[in-house]
Design an enzyme around this catalytic site. Sequence first.
Site, PDB file in Angstrom:
ATOM      1  N   LYS A  50       0.830  -1.199   0.000  1.00 11.35           N
ATOM      2  CA  LYS A  50       0.000   0.000   0.000  1.00 11.35           C
ATOM      3  C   LYS A  50       0.868   1.254   0.000  1.00 11.35           C
ATOM      4  O   LYS A  50       1.897   1.315   0.683  1.00 11.35           O
ATOM      5  CB  LYS A  50      -0.914  -0.007   1.231  1.00 11.35           C
ATOM      6  CG  LYS A  50      -1.947   1.111   1.264  1.00 11.35           C
ATOM      7  CD  LYS A  50      -2.843   0.949   2.496  1.00 11.35           C
ATOM      8  CE  LYS A  50      -3.918   2.007   2.572  1.00 11.35           C
ATOM      9  NZ  LYS A  50      -4.783   1.824   3.771  1.00 11.35           N
TER      10      LYS A  50
ATOM     11  N   SER B 187      -9.305   2.149   2.624  1.00 12.44           N
ATOM     12  CA  SER B 187      -8.406   2.904   1.785  1.00 12.44           C
ATOM     13  C   SER B 187      -7.365   2.043   1.072  1.00 12.44           C
ATOM     14  O   SER B 187      -6.598   2.554   0.248  1.00 12.44           O
ATOM     15  CB  SER B 187      -7.701   3.977   2.614  1.00 12.44           C
ATOM     16  OG  SER B 187      -6.952   3.392   3.668  1.00 12.44           O
TER      17      SER B 187
ATOM     18  N   SER C  95      -9.958  -0.266   6.673  1.00 13.39           N
ATOM     19  CA  SER C  95      -9.307  -0.070   5.371  1.00 13.39           C
ATOM     20  C   SER C  95      -8.680  -1.309   4.774  1.00 13.39           C
ATOM     21  O   SER C  95      -8.272  -1.299   3.612  1.00 13.39           O
ATOM     22  CB  SER C  95      -8.255   1.036   5.476  1.00 13.39           C
ATOM     23  OG  SER C  95      -8.870   2.287   5.631  1.00 13.39           O
TER      24      SER C  95
END
Length: 565
Positions: A114, A189, A213
């Site tokens: 990420k 996210s 997330s």
Amino acid sequence: MSVFFKDISPDNPVRKGDAEALLEKHLGVQLDPKESNDYYELLAAVHDCAEHISSLPDYQPIPDEQRYPRENIRRPRGEEQLLGEAWAHKFLIRGSQSSKNSAPHLAGKTASIKDCIAVAGVPQFYGSDAFEPWTPVTDATVVTRVLDAGADIIGTSTCEHFCNSTASFTSAQGTVENPHGTGYSAGGSTSGGAALVAAGVTDIAIGTDQGGSIRVPSALCGCVGLKPTHGLIPFTGITSGDPIDDHAGPIARSVLDVARCLDAMAGYDGIDDRSLGAGKHGSFGFSESLQSSAELPPRLNGIRIGILIEGFEQSVVTSDVKGVVRDAIKRFEELGAMVKEVSVPDHLEGPAIWTIQQRISGALGIIGKAHGRRGLYLTEFEQARLPWTTENFARLFPSTKNTVINGLYLADKFPGLYGRTVNISRRIRDAYERVLSEFDVLVMPTTPFVAPRHGSRAPPKASFEPSIGLTTNTAVFDVTGHPALSIPVGWAPAKDDSSLLLPVGMQIVGALWQDRKVLQVGHAWEVNFDWKTRVSRENGDLEPKTNGHSVANGAGNGVVNGDDH
């Protein structure tokens, strides 16, 4: 202090009256004029102290780039980009070919990281264009450990703007498409990572979870995602929202691969104080415990499963999602488990507690005032984005602006409120722990509805609408720190298109530090039942689905392979 209490240098910028100005601006109080000169000199002295510290070299872990060289770092364009804009950067770092540093749990696997997790030499966007991409000089602990475990890291995946959204259209780098339907959210996210895993592009994704997330995009995309017990995986080298809610964790297409990732990453690293109680790296055996069962396929004889009533009985939870998850829970009884409804009324307080924590602590982090942890601070990131100006603040996504505005207001108008949320979150934690002393796990829908359509970036209120309510069952477990696993258990129709089927996730929550039990329950369900054949239709009724490939119709860039889910 006395070391730096000396004559004020001529170039010291502190002037008489500065102490009074600071107190008036920030506290609205005045200083006794008789003390003014002393505090002027003391303020000048601390400025000299700060100048001295600023001149010292920073101290960050030095990555072994000779062993793990970074090959062909680039921003992917055109055909190389997938699922809208799922990649932040592409590159290759080849994983270890030996077990010298770690057991080869991830040998032969590919991984994405990420784009809020430091990879030395790889520019990081953090989902924003309010400032130029910053380039870390160190690797996050999870990056080193994934490489040591044998995985090849092939890129960083897009994350949402400042990790401040569970939608997948807020990143300044572009929209991430759900692999099962273009125009629909991949969740956030950790949007890019979940989409890439669901589409079969990478085997695993390393994400972060501060409100859902990891679990939200896993549920919306049809992946397995784990938010482990708080502190089990070090957060070293990862940008933070609220440190007491910070979690790093894996996304994969099977519980077993998630367990392998957890084996690779878990354990104290000598840096992050969140992981002080985690135990020794390499000592857990999560994946081995799933593979050592004498019963194949595995059963759950004697396991006690609590159906969390409050996780279902909220208006935002759709009947289709309820139907799919309730049917999945019934299957536990076929495996020998005892299943019973339970109630934890404080579950309903979780979203409000989380909101206050994240607004206050998140605002302080965004404006560069985060403090109070023993760990690694990414000082280059602070330098890249501070100080804020009207111009770069205007480029923030509405959810990030809202965090700053809300947090500054709450800190100003409600002194002590953050501390109260921490105290109340402990009460909620204890309520779960009491129930989990009688049950092995709690189960509920991960998200209250399937992937919504993307929203609009403006006006501000409209940008929030698609994701309102998505974290109703996830954020509270970031507050309490409990391990929570999302597994796909079936399909339900899109809200605006009954012909489009989208994944439904079931969340399995265990007592603190009982991640092994959570994985055991999820693994047993997954091995015994095929989630791809379970579909909800009208009124939550289930009907079997035999053509697993048809769910890929309309997938972004045509990369979904129904056999790989």
